[in-house]
Design an enzyme around this catalytic site. Sequence first.
Site, PDB file in Angstrom:
ATOM      1  N   ALA A 182       0.813  -1.221   0.000  1.00 40.57           N
ATOM      2  CA  ALA A 182       0.000   0.000   0.000  1.00 40.57           C
ATOM      3  C   ALA A 182       0.847   1.272   0.000  1.00 40.57           C
ATOM      4  CB  ALA A 182      -0.943  -0.007   1.208  1.00 40.57           C
TER       5      ALA A 182
ATOM      6  N   GLY B 299      -1.695  -0.155  -4.957  1.00 44.03           N
ATOM      7  CA  GLY B 299      -2.058  -0.401  -3.552  1.00 44.03           C
ATOM      8  C   GLY B 299      -2.377   0.889  -2.821  1.00 44.03           C
TER       9      GLY B 299
ATOM     10  N   GLY C 229       1.813   3.089  -5.927  1.00 45.13           N
ATOM     11  CA  GLY C 229       1.078   2.545  -7.068  1.00 45.13           C
ATOM     12  C   GLY C 229      -0.377   2.180  -6.799  1.00 45.13           C
TER      13      GLY C 229
ATOM     14  N   TYR D 166       7.852 -14.004 -13.219  1.00 53.26           N
ATOM     15  CA  TYR D 166       6.712 -13.127 -12.951  1.00 53.26           C
ATOM     16  C   TYR D 166       5.399 -13.772 -13.405  1.00 53.26           C
ATOM     17  CZ  TYR D 166       3.698  -9.011 -12.848  1.00 53.26           C
ATOM     18  OH  TYR D 166       2.650  -8.137 -12.595  1.00 53.26           O
TER      19      TYR D 166
ATOM     20  N   SER E 212      -2.408 -10.523 -12.804  1.00 55.73           N
ATOM     21  CA  SER E 212      -2.062  -9.740 -13.998  1.00 55.73           C
ATOM     22  C   SER E 212      -2.483 -10.534 -15.228  1.00 55.73           C
ATOM     23  CB  SER E 212      -0.546  -9.527 -14.029  1.00 55.73           C
ATOM     24  OG  SER E 212      -0.154  -9.101 -15.322  1.00 55.73           O
TER      25      SER E 212
HETATM   26  N1  LIG Z   1       1.608  -1.597 -12.939  1.00 52.40           N
HETATM   27  C1  LIG Z   1       1.041  -2.416 -13.802  1.00 52.40           C
HETATM   28  O1  LIG Z   1       0.909  -2.088 -15.006  1.00 52.40           O
HETATM   29  C2  LIG Z   1       0.525  -3.770 -13.361  1.00 52.40           C
HETATM   30  C3  LIG Z   1      -0.063  -4.602 -14.322  1.00 52.40           C
HETATM   31  C4  LIG Z   1      -0.544  -5.846 -13.940  1.00 52.40           C
HETATM   32  C5  LIG Z   1      -0.455  -6.225 -12.604  1.00 52.40           C
HETATM   33  N2  LIG Z   1       0.119  -5.406 -11.670  1.00 52.40           N
HETATM   34  C6  LIG Z   1       0.189  -5.873 -10.266  1.00 52.40           C
HETATM   35  O2  LIG Z   1      -0.255  -4.832  -9.426  1.00 52.40           O
HETATM   36  C7  LIG Z   1       0.288  -5.021  -8.115  1.00 52.40           C
HETATM   37  C8  LIG Z   1       0.782  -3.691  -7.584  1.00 52.40           C
HETATM   38  O3  LIG Z   1       1.880  -3.259  -8.359  1.00 52.40           O
HETATM   39  P1  LIG Z   1       2.152  -1.737  -8.745  1.00 52.40           P
HETATM   40  O4  LIG Z   1       2.111  -1.653 -10.223  1.00 52.40           O
HETATM   41  O5  LIG Z   1       1.309  -0.839  -7.948  1.00 52.40           O
HETATM   42  O6  LIG Z   1       3.704  -1.611  -8.358  1.00 52.40           O
HETATM   43  P2  LIG Z   1       4.486  -0.751  -7.269  1.00 52.40           P
HETATM   44  O7  LIG Z   1       4.151   0.693  -7.381  1.00 52.40           O
HETATM   45  O8  LIG Z   1       5.908  -1.159  -7.406  1.00 52.40           O
HETATM   46  O9  LIG Z   1       3.898  -1.289  -5.897  1.00 52.40           O
HETATM   47  C9  LIG Z   1       4.270  -2.540  -5.379  1.00 52.40           C
HETATM   48  C10 LIG Z   1       4.026  -2.549  -3.899  1.00 52.40           C
HETATM   49  O10 LIG Z   1       4.472  -3.832  -3.388  1.00 52.40           O
HETATM   50  C11 LIG Z   1       5.341  -3.582  -2.297  1.00 52.40           C
HETATM   51  N3  LIG Z   1       6.354  -4.625  -2.112  1.00 52.40           N
HETATM   52  C12 LIG Z   1       7.250  -5.101  -3.019  1.00 52.40           C
HETATM   53  N4  LIG Z   1       8.055  -6.004  -2.433  1.00 52.40           N
HETATM   54  C13 LIG Z   1       7.662  -6.105  -1.136  1.00 52.40           C
HETATM   55  C14 LIG Z   1       8.100  -6.851  -0.020  1.00 52.40           C
HETATM   56  N5  LIG Z   1       9.145  -7.689  -0.079  1.00 52.40           N
HETATM   57  N6  LIG Z   1       7.464  -6.697   1.167  1.00 52.40           N
HETATM   58  C15 LIG Z   1       6.427  -5.824   1.285  1.00 52.40           C
HETATM   59  N7  LIG Z   1       5.958  -5.097   0.270  1.00 52.40           N
HETATM   60  C16 LIG Z   1       6.576  -5.226  -0.927  1.00 52.40           C
HETATM   61  C17 LIG Z   1       6.009  -2.252  -2.629  1.00 52.40           C
HETATM   62  O11 LIG Z   1       6.591  -1.695  -1.456  1.00 52.40           O
HETATM   63  P3  LIG Z   1       7.783  -0.603  -1.538  1.00 52.40           P
HETATM   64  O12 LIG Z   1       7.101   0.717  -1.687  1.00 52.40           O
HETATM   65  O13 LIG Z   1       8.483  -0.774  -0.223  1.00 52.40           O
HETATM   66  O14 LIG Z   1       8.649  -0.970  -2.713  1.00 52.40           O
HETATM   67  C18 LIG Z   1       4.822  -1.465  -3.163  1.00 52.40           C
HETATM   68  O15 LIG Z   1       4.044  -0.959  -2.099  1.00 52.40           O
HETATM   69  C19 LIG Z   1       1.378  -6.092  -8.260  1.00 52.40           C
HETATM   70  O16 LIG Z   1       0.904  -7.310  -7.747  1.00 52.40           O
HETATM   71  C20 LIG Z   1       1.582  -6.206  -9.766  1.00 52.40           C
HETATM   72  O17 LIG Z   1       1.984  -7.517 -10.143  1.00 52.40           O
HETATM   73  C21 LIG Z   1       0.620  -4.187 -12.021  1.00 52.40           C
END
Ligand SMILES: NC(=O)c1ccc[n+]([C@@H]2O[C@H](COP(=O)([O-])OP(=O)(O)OC[C@H]3O[C@@H](n4cnc5c(N)ncnc54)[C@H](OP(=O)(O)O)[C@@H]3O)[C@@H](O)[C@H]2O)c1
Length: 284
Positions: free
Chosen positions: A11, A16, A14, A164, A139
Site C-alpha cells: 500500500a 495499492g 502505485g 513473474y 495480472s
Molecule cells: N503496474 C502495472 O501495469 C501492473 C499490471 C498488472 C499487474 N500489476 C500488479 O499490481 C500489483 C501492484 O503493483 P504496482 O504496479 O502498484 O507496483 P508498485 O508501485 O511497485 O507497488 C508494489 C508494492 O508492493 C510492495 N512490495 C514489493 N516487495 C515487497 C516486499 N518484499 N514486502 C512488502 N511489500 C513489498 C512495494 O513496497 P515498496 O514501496 O516498499 O517498494 C509497493 O508498495 C502487483 O501485484 C503487480 O503484479 C501491475
Amino acid sequence: MGEKVCLITGATSGIGKATAMGLASMGASVVMVGRDRGRGEAALAEVKEGSLNASVDLMLADLSSQQEIRRLADEFKETYLRLDVLINNAGLFRSKRVTIADGLEMTFAVNHLAHFLLTNLLLDLLKASAPSRIVNVSSGDHASGTIDFDDLQQEKRYKGAKAYSQSKLANVLFTYELAKRLEGTGVSANCLHPGAGIRTNFGSGVSGIFGFTVRALTPLMKSPEKGADTSIYLASSPEVEGLSGRYFVKKAAARSSDLSHDKRLARRLWEVSADLTNLRVQNL
Ligand SMILES: NC(=O)c1ccc[n+]([C@@H]2O[C@H](COP(=O)([O-])OP(=O)(O)OC[C@H]3O[C@@H](n4cnc5c(N)ncnc54)[C@H](OP(=O)(O)O)[C@@H]3O)[C@@H](O)[C@H]2O)c1
C-alpha cells in the site's frame, strides 16, 4: 464501507496506495502494509489527508520474510477484532534471480507464497467477519505463465518474465482453489488484472529490455487510480456480494487462461505452497 476493516499489502505506492485512498475515501478503516517505515509513513499521511479519514493505519512487514508475515498476522489480530476485506496486492518483478531464506526465489516468494501464507493466517478472522472478501491482484501476464514444479524456484534457468508470469498464474490458481475451499463460509475470493501499463513504481528497479520498455512507455501509461478501480470494485461493490472464484478485468468477470482452470494443478500448488510456508495446521 463505514464499518468495514480492509487490509492492503503493497500500500506504499502505485495501485495499492490508490486502493487504500479509494477505500478510505469511502469511509472504511484501512490498514496499509508496507516494508519501509519512511515510505509507509509518507503514504499513510497522504492517504489520511487525501481521504479525510483518520481511521487509516500502517503495519510494517517485509513480505519476503515468512517470520514477518506471521508477526504481521499476529499484530493485526491483536489490534483488530474483524477483517472484512483482505487485498493481496504487493508484487514485484526481478530481472535477476534473488534468493531469500530457505533458497526461495524472491518473485515466487513475495508475489505468491507471502499472500498464500498471510491469507491462511487470517482466515479465522475473515470467517468470523463474514460476509467478507479476499481480493488477489494478479495480472494479464498470468496467461503466459506455467507452474514448473521441477524448477519452481528457477534454479536451473532464471528469466524475470517467466518468474513473474508463473507467480501471477499462481495468484489465479490460488484464488480458484481458495474459493472452492471457502464455499459455504461467506468468505469470497476473487482475483483481477488491474490493466496493462499502469504508471506505478513497478518498472523502476527493473533492468534489461523489460525495464527499458516500461520506462519508455511511462508517459503513455494509465494512472494508479485507474489501476485501482477493479480492486476497489471487488472490495466494496454490492454487485459482487456472494460472487467467488472469478477473475475480473475492468470491473467485469473475464475468462482467465485455460491452464488457470486446471484443478489438479491448483490443488498441487496449494499443497506445495503449504509445505514451503510450513503451514501445517490449515484452517481449510
Ligand atoms: N503496474 C502495472 O501495469 C501492473 C499490471 C498488472 C499487474 N500489476 C500488479 O499490481 C500489483 C501492484 O503493483 P504496482 O504496479 O502498484 O507496483 P508498485 O508501485 O511497485 O507497488 C508494489 C508494492 O508492493 C510492495 N512490495 C514489493 N516487495 C515487497 C516486499 N518484499 N514486502 C512488502 N511489500 C513489498 C512495494 O513496497 P515498496 O514501496 O516498499 O517498494 C509497493 O508498495 C502487483 O501485484 C503487480 O503484479 C501491475
